[in-house]
Motif scaffolding. Structure first.
Motif, PDB file in Angstrom:
ATOM      1  N   ASP A 184      52.806   3.447  56.913  1.00  0.00           N
ATOM      2  CA  ASP A 184      54.494   3.670  56.580  1.00  0.00           C
ATOM      3  C   ASP A 184      55.118   3.910  57.819  1.00  0.00           C
ATOM      4  O   ASP A 184      54.740   3.497  58.831  1.00  0.00           O
ATOM      5  CB  ASP A 184      54.037   4.990  55.665  1.00  0.00           C
ATOM      6  N   ASP A 185      56.239   4.808  57.554  1.00  0.00           N
ATOM      7  CA  ASP A 185      57.132   4.738  59.081  1.00  0.00           C
ATOM      8  C   ASP A 185      56.511   5.603  60.056  1.00  0.00           C
ATOM      9  O   ASP A 185      56.909   5.587  61.001  1.00  0.00           O
ATOM     10  CB  ASP A 185      58.633   5.109  58.530  1.00  0.00           C
ATOM     11  N   ASN A 186      55.525   6.695  59.788  1.00  0.00           N
ATOM     12  CA  ASN A 186      55.005   7.468  60.460  1.00  0.00           C
ATOM     13  C   ASN A 186      53.671   6.699  61.519  1.00  0.00           C
ATOM     14  O   ASN A 186      53.291   7.371  62.252  1.00  0.00           O
ATOM     15  CB  ASN A 186      54.869   8.707  60.284  1.00  0.00           C
ATOM     16  N   MET A 187      52.813   5.794  60.436  1.00  0.00           N
ATOM     17  CA  MET A 187      51.756   5.606  60.988  1.00  0.00           C
ATOM     18  C   MET A 187      51.767   3.956  60.999  1.00  0.00           C
ATOM     19  O   MET A 187      51.998   3.482  59.807  1.00  0.00           O
ATOM     20  CB  MET A 187      50.403   6.235  60.100  1.00  0.00           C
ATOM     21  N   GLN A 188      51.123   3.347  61.961  1.00  0.00           N
ATOM     22  CA  GLN A 188      51.241   1.850  61.923  1.00  0.00           C
ATOM     23  C   GLN A 188      49.828   1.500  62.807  1.00  0.00           C
ATOM     24  O   GLN A 188      49.892   2.016  63.823  1.00  0.00           O
ATOM     25  CB  GLN A 188      52.500   1.154  62.469  1.00  0.00           C
ATOM     26  N   VAL A 189      49.233   0.330  62.513  1.00  0.00           N
ATOM     27  CA  VAL A 189      48.149  -0.232  63.102  1.00  0.00           C
ATOM     28  C   VAL A 189      48.759  -1.402  63.828  1.00  0.00           C
ATOM     29  O   VAL A 189      49.474  -2.438  63.322  1.00  0.00           O
ATOM     30  CB  VAL A 189      47.046  -0.644  62.446  1.00  0.00           C
ATOM     31  N   LYS A 190      48.816  -1.187  65.096  1.00  0.00           N
ATOM     32  CA  LYS A 190      49.567  -2.560  65.984  1.00  0.00           C
ATOM     33  C   LYS A 190      48.432  -3.000  67.009  1.00  0.00           C
ATOM     34  O   LYS A 190      47.829  -2.343  67.793  1.00  0.00           O
ATOM     35  CB  LYS A 190      50.498  -1.889  66.838  1.00  0.00           C
ATOM     36  N   ARG A 198      56.427  10.512  65.870  1.00  0.00           N
ATOM     37  CA  ARG A 198      57.004  11.785  65.431  1.00  0.00           C
ATOM     38  C   ARG A 198      55.656  12.555  65.062  1.00  0.00           C
ATOM     39  O   ARG A 198      55.796  12.976  63.768  1.00  0.00           O
ATOM     40  CB  ARG A 198      57.979  11.690  64.445  1.00  0.00           C
ATOM     41  N   VAL A 199      54.841  12.952  65.817  1.00  0.00           N
ATOM     42  CA  VAL A 199      53.611  13.801  65.467  1.00  0.00           C
ATOM     43  C   VAL A 199      53.975  15.097  65.014  1.00  0.00           C
ATOM     44  O   VAL A 199      54.977  15.689  65.493  1.00  0.00           O
ATOM     45  CB  VAL A 199      52.590  13.885  66.744  1.00  0.00           C
ATOM     46  N   ARG A 200      53.199  15.430  63.921  1.00  0.00           N
ATOM     47  CA  ARG A 200      53.511  16.650  63.388  1.00  0.00           C
ATOM     48  C   ARG A 200      52.152  17.357  62.950  1.00  0.00           C
ATOM     49  O   ARG A 200      51.124  16.540  63.452  1.00  0.00           O
ATOM     50  CB  ARG A 200      54.074  16.390  61.927  1.00  0.00           C
ATOM     51  N   TRP A 201      52.326  18.578  62.763  1.00  0.00           N
ATOM     52  CA  TRP A 201      50.899  19.375  62.474  1.00  0.00           C
ATOM     53  C   TRP A 201      49.816  18.605  61.375  1.00  0.00           C
ATOM     54  O   TRP A 201      49.002  18.908  61.533  1.00  0.00           O
ATOM     55  CB  TRP A 201      51.408  20.926  62.099  1.00  0.00           C
TER      56      TRP A 201
END
Length: 234
Positions: A184-190, A198-201
């Motif tokens: 998604d917008d926060n996690m991607q495999v490149k 934008r790492v969060r708890w």
């Protein structure tokens, strides 16, 4: 309830291990080895050998393998936080030409450390291994982070660096619950790396990278620990 207990145990374990990494606060930049191979290794001709080296640092250090001043493999560090970086040098089907001195170098914020390993290849060659570059081979993960402590709202790149000889591989990243990562917008495999923006708890946990092709499979894992924005590392 059980999940909550396991999470607390994981946090406590990481906090203890982070103390072993070194001072995690602003201004305390450092780099030090966590694991290096023996100073001298004897390998049998036509066998294979892996040299493992890891360094912890603030920020996460770059760790590389050299021979005669030539860089053989490297795992790039990150300025996003404190962590432990691993670099593996894999030598399949070794012969007398592979004998020599190999150097592991860790680097962070202008500081550099190094450790040497002398490799002696003995015995007569035998059939049973394919010369390097002949045909396909199982994937080997050569670079990754064991632990990374990242300031909240920053981007974390979790490397899963695969040897070039493996060719095209399938890569699968899983979260701490063992579920495949849904991009998604926060996690991607490149490529083969996982990028957390934008790492969060909520991102805290151990992430696992599995790579495979028609010849084999390899796997590593990285623990991500988000830090409060006020806990600047650099």
């Amino acid at each position: 309830m059980h999940t909550h207990i396991h999470t607390l145990l994981a946090v406590n374990t990481l906090l203890v291990s982070s103390l072993a990494l070194g001072p995690p606060f602003k201004g305390d930049a450092f780099v030090k080895f966590k694991e290096v191979p023996p100073m001298e290794i004897i390998a049998r001709n036509s066998g294979s050998i892996s040299l493992l080296c890891s360094a912890a640092g603030n920020p996460s250090p770059t760790v590389s393998w050299y021979r005669d001043g030539v860089k053989l493999t490297t795992t790039q560090g990150s300025d996003a936080g404190l962590g432990e970086t691993w670099a593996k040098l894999f030598l399949p089907c070794v012969n007398s030409e592979d004998s020599g001195v190999y150097e592991c170098v860790g680097e962070a914020v202008g500081q550099q450390i190094s450790a040497e390993t002398k490799l002696d290849v003995v015995g007569h060659p035998h059939f049973g291994c394919l010369p390097r570059g002949a045909g396909g081979s199982a994937p080997k993960i050569l670079g990754w982070y064991n632990t990374v402590m990242v300031q909240s709202d920053r981007t974390a790149v979790l490397p899963c660096r695969v040897n070039d000889k493996a060719g095209k591989v399938q890569v699968l990243w899983r979260d701490s619950a063992g579920q495949p990562i849904e991009e998604d917008d926060n996690m991607q495999v490149k490529g083969t790396d996982l990028v957390i923006t934008r790492v969060r708890w909520a991102h805290m946990g151990r992430y696992t990278c599995t790579v495979q092709n028609g010849f084999g499979v390899d796997m590593i894992s990285t623990f991500v620990y988000p830090l409060a924005p006020a806990m600047n590392l650099v």
